[in-house]
Design an enzyme around this catalytic site. Structure first.
Site, PDB file in Angstrom:
ATOM      1  N   GLU A 103      87.392  68.717  68.460  1.00  0.00           N
ATOM      2  CA  GLU A 103      87.936  67.889  67.382  1.00  0.00           C
ATOM      3  C   GLU A 103      89.359  68.331  67.056  1.00  0.00           C
ATOM      4  OE1 GLU A 103      88.190  65.446  65.791  1.00  0.00           O
ATOM      5  OE2 GLU A 103      86.424  64.769  64.681  1.00  0.00           O
ATOM      6  N   ASP A 104      90.139  67.393  66.539  1.00  0.00           N
ATOM      7  CA  ASP A 104      91.468  67.757  66.069  1.00  0.00           C
ATOM      8  C   ASP A 104      91.374  68.468  64.726  1.00  0.00           C
ATOM      9  OD1 ASP A 104      90.556  65.442  64.827  1.00  0.00           O
ATOM     10  OD2 ASP A 104      92.411  64.315  65.064  1.00  0.00           O
ATOM     11  N   ASP A 107      87.730  67.826  58.176  1.00  0.00           N
ATOM     12  CA  ASP A 107      88.216  67.609  56.819  1.00  0.00           C
ATOM     13  C   ASP A 107      87.016  67.661  55.868  1.00  0.00           C
ATOM     14  OD1 ASP A 107      89.715  66.821  54.626  1.00  0.00           O
ATOM     15  OD2 ASP A 107      89.874  64.739  55.223  1.00  0.00           O
ATOM     16  N   PHE A 156      97.569  66.168  53.849  1.00  0.00           N
ATOM     17  CA  PHE A 156      97.554  65.258  54.993  1.00  0.00           C
ATOM     18  C   PHE A 156      98.596  65.676  56.017  1.00  0.00           C
ATOM     19  CE2 PHE A 156      98.516  61.368  57.322  1.00  0.00           C
ATOM     20  CZ  PHE A 156      97.237  61.053  57.747  1.00  0.00           C
ATOM     21  N   ARG A 169     101.186  60.201  66.551  1.00  0.00           N
ATOM     22  CA  ARG A 169     100.372  61.075  67.415  1.00  0.00           C
ATOM     23  C   ARG A 169     101.217  61.773  68.473  1.00  0.00           C
ATOM     24  NH1 ARG A 169      94.946  59.793  66.435  1.00  0.00           N
ATOM     25  NH2 ARG A 169      94.500  57.598  66.078  1.00  0.00           N
TER      26      ARG A 169
HETATM   27  P1  IMP Z   1      86.050  64.204  58.313  1.00  0.00           P
HETATM   28  O1  IMP Z   1      84.895  63.376  58.786  1.00  0.00           O
HETATM   29  O2  IMP Z   1      86.380  63.946  56.860  1.00  0.00           O
HETATM   30  O3  IMP Z   1      85.879  65.684  58.580  1.00  0.00           O
HETATM   31  O4  IMP Z   1      87.346  63.706  59.035  1.00  0.00           O
HETATM   32  C1  IMP Z   1      87.524  63.900  60.337  1.00  0.00           C
HETATM   33  C2  IMP Z   1      88.545  62.958  60.934  1.00  0.00           C
HETATM   34  O5  IMP Z   1      89.467  62.439  59.983  1.00  0.00           O
HETATM   35  C3  IMP Z   1      89.368  63.749  61.906  1.00  0.00           C
HETATM   36  O6  IMP Z   1      88.789  63.723  63.180  1.00  0.00           O
HETATM   37  C4  IMP Z   1      90.707  63.047  61.858  1.00  0.00           C
HETATM   38  O7  IMP Z   1      90.729  62.021  62.813  1.00  0.00           O
HETATM   39  C5  IMP Z   1      90.793  62.474  60.477  1.00  0.00           C
HETATM   40  N1  IMP Z   1      91.631  63.338  59.600  1.00  0.00           N
HETATM   41  C6  IMP Z   1      91.218  64.246  58.692  1.00  0.00           C
HETATM   42  N2  IMP Z   1      92.253  64.845  58.083  1.00  0.00           N
HETATM   43  C7  IMP Z   1      93.366  64.320  58.626  1.00  0.00           C
HETATM   44  C8  IMP Z   1      94.791  64.559  58.415  1.00  0.00           C
HETATM   45  O8  IMP Z   1      95.235  65.388  57.608  1.00  0.00           O
HETATM   46  N3  IMP Z   1      95.612  63.818  59.190  1.00  0.00           N
HETATM   47  C9  IMP Z   1      95.182  62.895  60.104  1.00  0.00           C
HETATM   48  N4  IMP Z   1      93.875  62.647  60.331  1.00  0.00           N
HETATM   49  C10 IMP Z   1      92.978  63.348  59.595  1.00  0.00           C
HETATM   50 MG    MG Z   2      89.457  62.873  64.844  1.00  0.00          MG
END
Ligand code: IMP
Ligand code: MG
Length: 181
Positions: A103-104, A107, A156, A169
């Site tokens: 994963e990148d 969050d 963010f 990206r």
């Molecule tokens: P989660 O399900 O809330 O953990 O979010 C995961 C996904 O949200 C990641 O795989 C990202 O694609 C996107 N995401 C979360 N935080 C950021 C950010 O700061 N910038 C850009 N994309 C984000």
């Molecule tokens: Mg992602």
């Protein structure tokens, strides 16, 4: 690295340089080599955001390994929608395999929790997680993250695969949204 970039009227400032990222990716690759040698792990890259990290990490791991891709969507603009949509699923049979999800960023953790649950139902030997970035103050689940590049504040960020509504990206470095004062 630019001192400031701007997208959709939002301003971003430098956060992590491509050199810092490359150094950390190499360290994570060594950890994975040590843990997974002889197991031919299947890396699963979570598209779209993780494609850059996955390409760098996968090439840095010097053991037999495979890679595949799934595509999810949960973000809208600069905030999580709370819902995780699967756009393209996994085609490989992962029963008995060592799987490493790439994963990148983690969050809220909603995406990762859902993924791990879905994967475990397919009876792999093991499911591990490698994430470049992690927001410990945002996570809403008890999650085990095996390989973490950088814990970061709940701000963010964009670049190195991470987007703002599809753009940014291709920035080689990572930038953070500027506080509006
Ligand atoms: P989660 O399900 O809330 O953990 O979010 C995961 C996904 O949200 C990641 O795989 C990202 O694609 C996107 N995401 C979360 N935080 C950021 C950010 O700061 N910038 C850009 N994309 C984000
Ligand atoms: Mg992602």
């Amino acid at each position: 690295m630019k001192q400031e970039v701007s997208y959709n009227g939002l301003k971003f400032e430098p956060y992590l340089t491509k050199e810092q990222i490359a150094k950390r990716v190499a360290e994570l690759a060594k950890d994975i080599e040590r843990d997974c040698a002889g197991k031919c792990p299947l890396f699963v890259c979570v598209l779209n955001g993780a494609f850059t990290f996955a390409a760098d990490l996968f090439r840095a791991v010097d053991i037999d390994a495979e890679i595949s891709f799934i595509r999810l969507k949960s973000y809208d603009g600069t905030g999580s929608t709370g819902k995780v949509k699967e756009l393209v699923g996994l085609t490989e049979d992962i029963e008995g395999r060592d799987v490493i999800i790439i994963e990148d960023i983690v969050d809220t953790g909603n995406t990762m929790v859902k993924l791990i649950e879905d994967f475990k139902a397919k009876k792999p030997a093991n499911v591990k997680v490698a994430t470049l970035l992690y927001k410990p103050d945002s996570v809403r689940h008890d999650l085990q993250l095996d390989y973490v590049g950088f814990p970061i504040p709940s701000k963010f960020i964009i670049g190195y695969g991470l987007d703002l509504d599809g753009i940014a990206r291709n920035l080689p470095d990572i930038y953070v949204l500027k506080e509006t004062k």
